[in-house]
Enzyme design. Structure first.
Site, PDB file in Angstrom:
ATOM      1  N   SER A  21       0.871  -1.175   0.000  1.00 44.96           N
ATOM      2  CA  SER A  21       0.000   0.000   0.000  1.00 44.96           C
ATOM      3  C   SER A  21       0.904   1.220   0.000  1.00 44.96           C
ATOM      4  O   SER A  21       2.065   1.148   0.425  1.00 44.96           O
ATOM      5  CB  SER A  21      -0.927  -0.014   1.210  1.00 44.96           C
ATOM      6  OG  SER A  21      -0.211  -0.240   2.399  1.00 44.96           O
ATOM      7  N   GLU A  23       1.325   5.513   0.699  1.00 41.14           N
ATOM      8  CA  GLU A  23       0.766   6.685   1.374  1.00 41.14           C
ATOM      9  C   GLU A  23       1.212   7.967   0.665  1.00 41.14           C
ATOM     10  O   GLU A  23       2.379   8.116   0.306  1.00 41.14           O
ATOM     11  CB  GLU A  23       1.255   6.701   2.834  1.00 41.14           C
ATOM     12  CG  GLU A  23       0.673   7.843   3.633  1.00 41.14           C
ATOM     13  CD  GLU A  23       0.977   7.709   5.117  1.00 41.14           C
ATOM     14  OE1 GLU A  23       0.728   6.636   5.703  1.00 41.14           O
ATOM     15  OE2 GLU A  23       1.485   8.690   5.685  1.00 41.14           O
ATOM     16  N   ASP A 115      -1.756  14.955  16.493  1.00 46.46           N
ATOM     17  CA  ASP A 115      -0.852  15.616  17.435  1.00 46.46           C
ATOM     18  C   ASP A 115      -1.485  16.880  17.997  1.00 46.46           C
ATOM     19  O   ASP A 115      -2.215  17.570  17.293  1.00 46.46           O
ATOM     20  CB  ASP A 115       0.465  15.978  16.730  1.00 46.46           C
ATOM     21  CG  ASP A 115       1.302  14.742  16.480  1.00 46.46           C
ATOM     22  OD1 ASP A 115       1.444  13.934  17.413  1.00 46.46           O
ATOM     23  OD2 ASP A 115       1.799  14.584  15.348  1.00 46.46           O
ATOM     24  N   PHE A 225      12.500  14.290  11.414  1.00 42.64           N
ATOM     25  CA  PHE A 225      11.167  13.726  11.597  1.00 42.64           C
ATOM     26  C   PHE A 225      11.197  12.623  12.662  1.00 42.64           C
ATOM     27  O   PHE A 225      10.323  12.540  13.530  1.00 42.64           O
ATOM     28  CB  PHE A 225      10.671  13.198  10.251  1.00 42.64           C
ATOM     29  CG  PHE A 225       9.207  12.918  10.212  1.00 42.64           C
ATOM     30  CD1 PHE A 225       8.299  13.842  10.699  1.00 42.64           C
ATOM     31  CD2 PHE A 225       8.732  11.717   9.693  1.00 42.64           C
ATOM     32  CE1 PHE A 225       6.933  13.580  10.667  1.00 42.64           C
ATOM     33  CE2 PHE A 225       7.371  11.443   9.661  1.00 42.64           C
ATOM     34  CZ  PHE A 225       6.472  12.376  10.158  1.00 42.64           C
ATOM     35  N   HIS A 275       3.664  -1.133   3.829  1.00 46.47           N
ATOM     36  CA  HIS A 275       3.048   0.179   3.568  1.00 46.47           C
ATOM     37  C   HIS A 275       4.193   1.160   3.319  1.00 46.47           C
ATOM     38  O   HIS A 275       5.069   1.326   4.169  1.00 46.47           O
ATOM     39  CB  HIS A 275       2.235   0.602   4.797  1.00 46.47           C
ATOM     40  CG  HIS A 275       1.507   1.900   4.631  1.00 46.47           C
ATOM     41  ND1 HIS A 275       0.340   2.020   3.906  1.00 46.47           N
ATOM     42  CD2 HIS A 275       1.779   3.155   5.114  1.00 46.47           C
ATOM     43  CE1 HIS A 275      -0.087   3.279   3.949  1.00 46.47           C
ATOM     44  NE2 HIS A 275       0.774   3.983   4.669  1.00 46.47           N
TER      45      HIS A 275
END
Ligand code: FAD
Length: 307
Positions: A21, A23, A115, A225, A275
């Protein structure tokens, strides 16, 4: 006959047992829109199980996420999953978004808490008229429509996590509310993933835990990140990208090798669903999927003319 751990990889003649998959994030301007759609079109023939579209912090991309998933429904053969968070929104506002997805033909939601507006790591408090937890959001999505619901999972624990027990309890509550798949935060050390899956299974949770794979397009970007999301960056990874800040071509080759190494090692150890955090870029992900045995398949042509 050899019992090499790589046997599984060498028997890989068909991709029929592998699920991938992808994103994407919603584009901010025309140039980004073009990049997104060229990536979607390039990856579509790999027949992913679904493609997901993120929801900006605090719902900031509400309209753009909706526009992107709606266009995927209308113009492609792909099954979109819309990310949805419940931070800073009332139940009514969130329910309206869920119903709009249903009306647009979307049948899969990635349900998240989100968040706090003050940023990752600051104290989270639910909206006074909002969903108190992700599990509450999942339950509401299931009440509104017969959606498939995926949720998050954190192999290295969420930065706010108090303990492994709480971490697993939170996942269990989401599953009890109706989630049928968890997608992990990215990680680079596969043993973190396998230890996490063991903990989840030991708690009697039996949904698939799909590893989230991030190709390292920019080491600096990923390291920043990772600091915010609680993922660790091993020193060997930093070493691989050392000195390549101004050398895009080598960086891309190294990034492809690193991601392929990680994915093939997971595959060797029995993982067959992945993913990919594409960052709206297709080439690296396409190459890794090719190594997993996935091949271009003709897709049914979808008319873009309204009926
Ligand atoms: P939850 O899974 O509900 O909770 C996260 C953690 O908080 C738990 O693991 C636990 O450690 C702690 N916790 C939660 N409830 C309790 C409690 N009652 N008591 C004690 N501890 C508790 N963010 C976006 O804004 N948009 C997106 O599109 C998006 N997509 C994502 C996709 C994936 C696959 C992942 C992994 C993350 C994504 N995020 C996204 C980030 C996510 O919103 C943040 O990580 C957020 O801080 C937590 O949301 P969650 O749904 O993971 O929370």
């Amino acid at each position: 006959m050899s019992n090499s751990p790589h046997d599984r990889r060498f028997r890989l003649n068909s991709a029929s047992d592998i699920a991938v998959s992808f994103e994407f994030f919603p584009p901010k301007n025309e140039r980004m829109e073009e990049q997104l759609w060229s990536s979607i079109k390039r990856l579509e023939p790999l027949s992913p199980s679904f493609v997901s579209v993120t929801y900006g912090a605090g719902g900031s991309t509400r309209e753009r996420t909706h526009a992107t998933v709606s266009r995927i429904v209308k113009e492609t053969s792909l099954k979109p999953a819309a990310h949805l968070t419940c931070v800073d929104a009332s139940k009514e506002e969130v329910d309206e978004v869920i119903r709009a997805y249903w009306d647009a033909g979307v049948r899969h939601i990635v349900a998240l808490r989100g968040d706090p507006a003050a940023g990752v790591g600051s104290q989270y408090s639910p909206h006074e008229n909002g969903y108190q937890s992700t599990a509450d959001l999942v339950a509401s999505i299931k009440r509104i429509g017969d959606f498939e619901v995926s949720v998050s999972a954190y192999p290295e624990r969420h930065p706010e996590s108090r303990s492994w027990d709480v971490e697993i309890d939170v996942l269990k509550a989401k599953v009890d509310a109706g989630a049928t798949r968890a997608i992990t935060q990215f990680f680079f050390d596969n043993s973190d993933y396998f230890r996490y899956v063991e903990r989840v299974q030991a708690a009697g949770i039996n949904i698939p835990i799909i590893p989230g794979i991030v190709p390292v397009h920019s080491f600096k970007g990923i390291a920043g990140f990772a600091r915010r999301t609680g993922a660790s960056v091993p020193s060997w990874l930093a070493r691989r990208f050392e000195g390549l800040d101004d050398d895009l071509r080598t960086r891309e080759l190294v990034a492809a090798a690193v991601a392929a190494e990680q994915v093939l090692d997971l595959f060797d150890q029995g993982v067959d669903a992945f993913h990919f955090y594409t960052m709206n870029k297709a080439d690296l992900v396409y190459a890794i999927c090719h190594m997993l045995g996935l091949r271009h398949q003709e897709q049914p042509v979808k008319s873009t003319v309204a009926a």
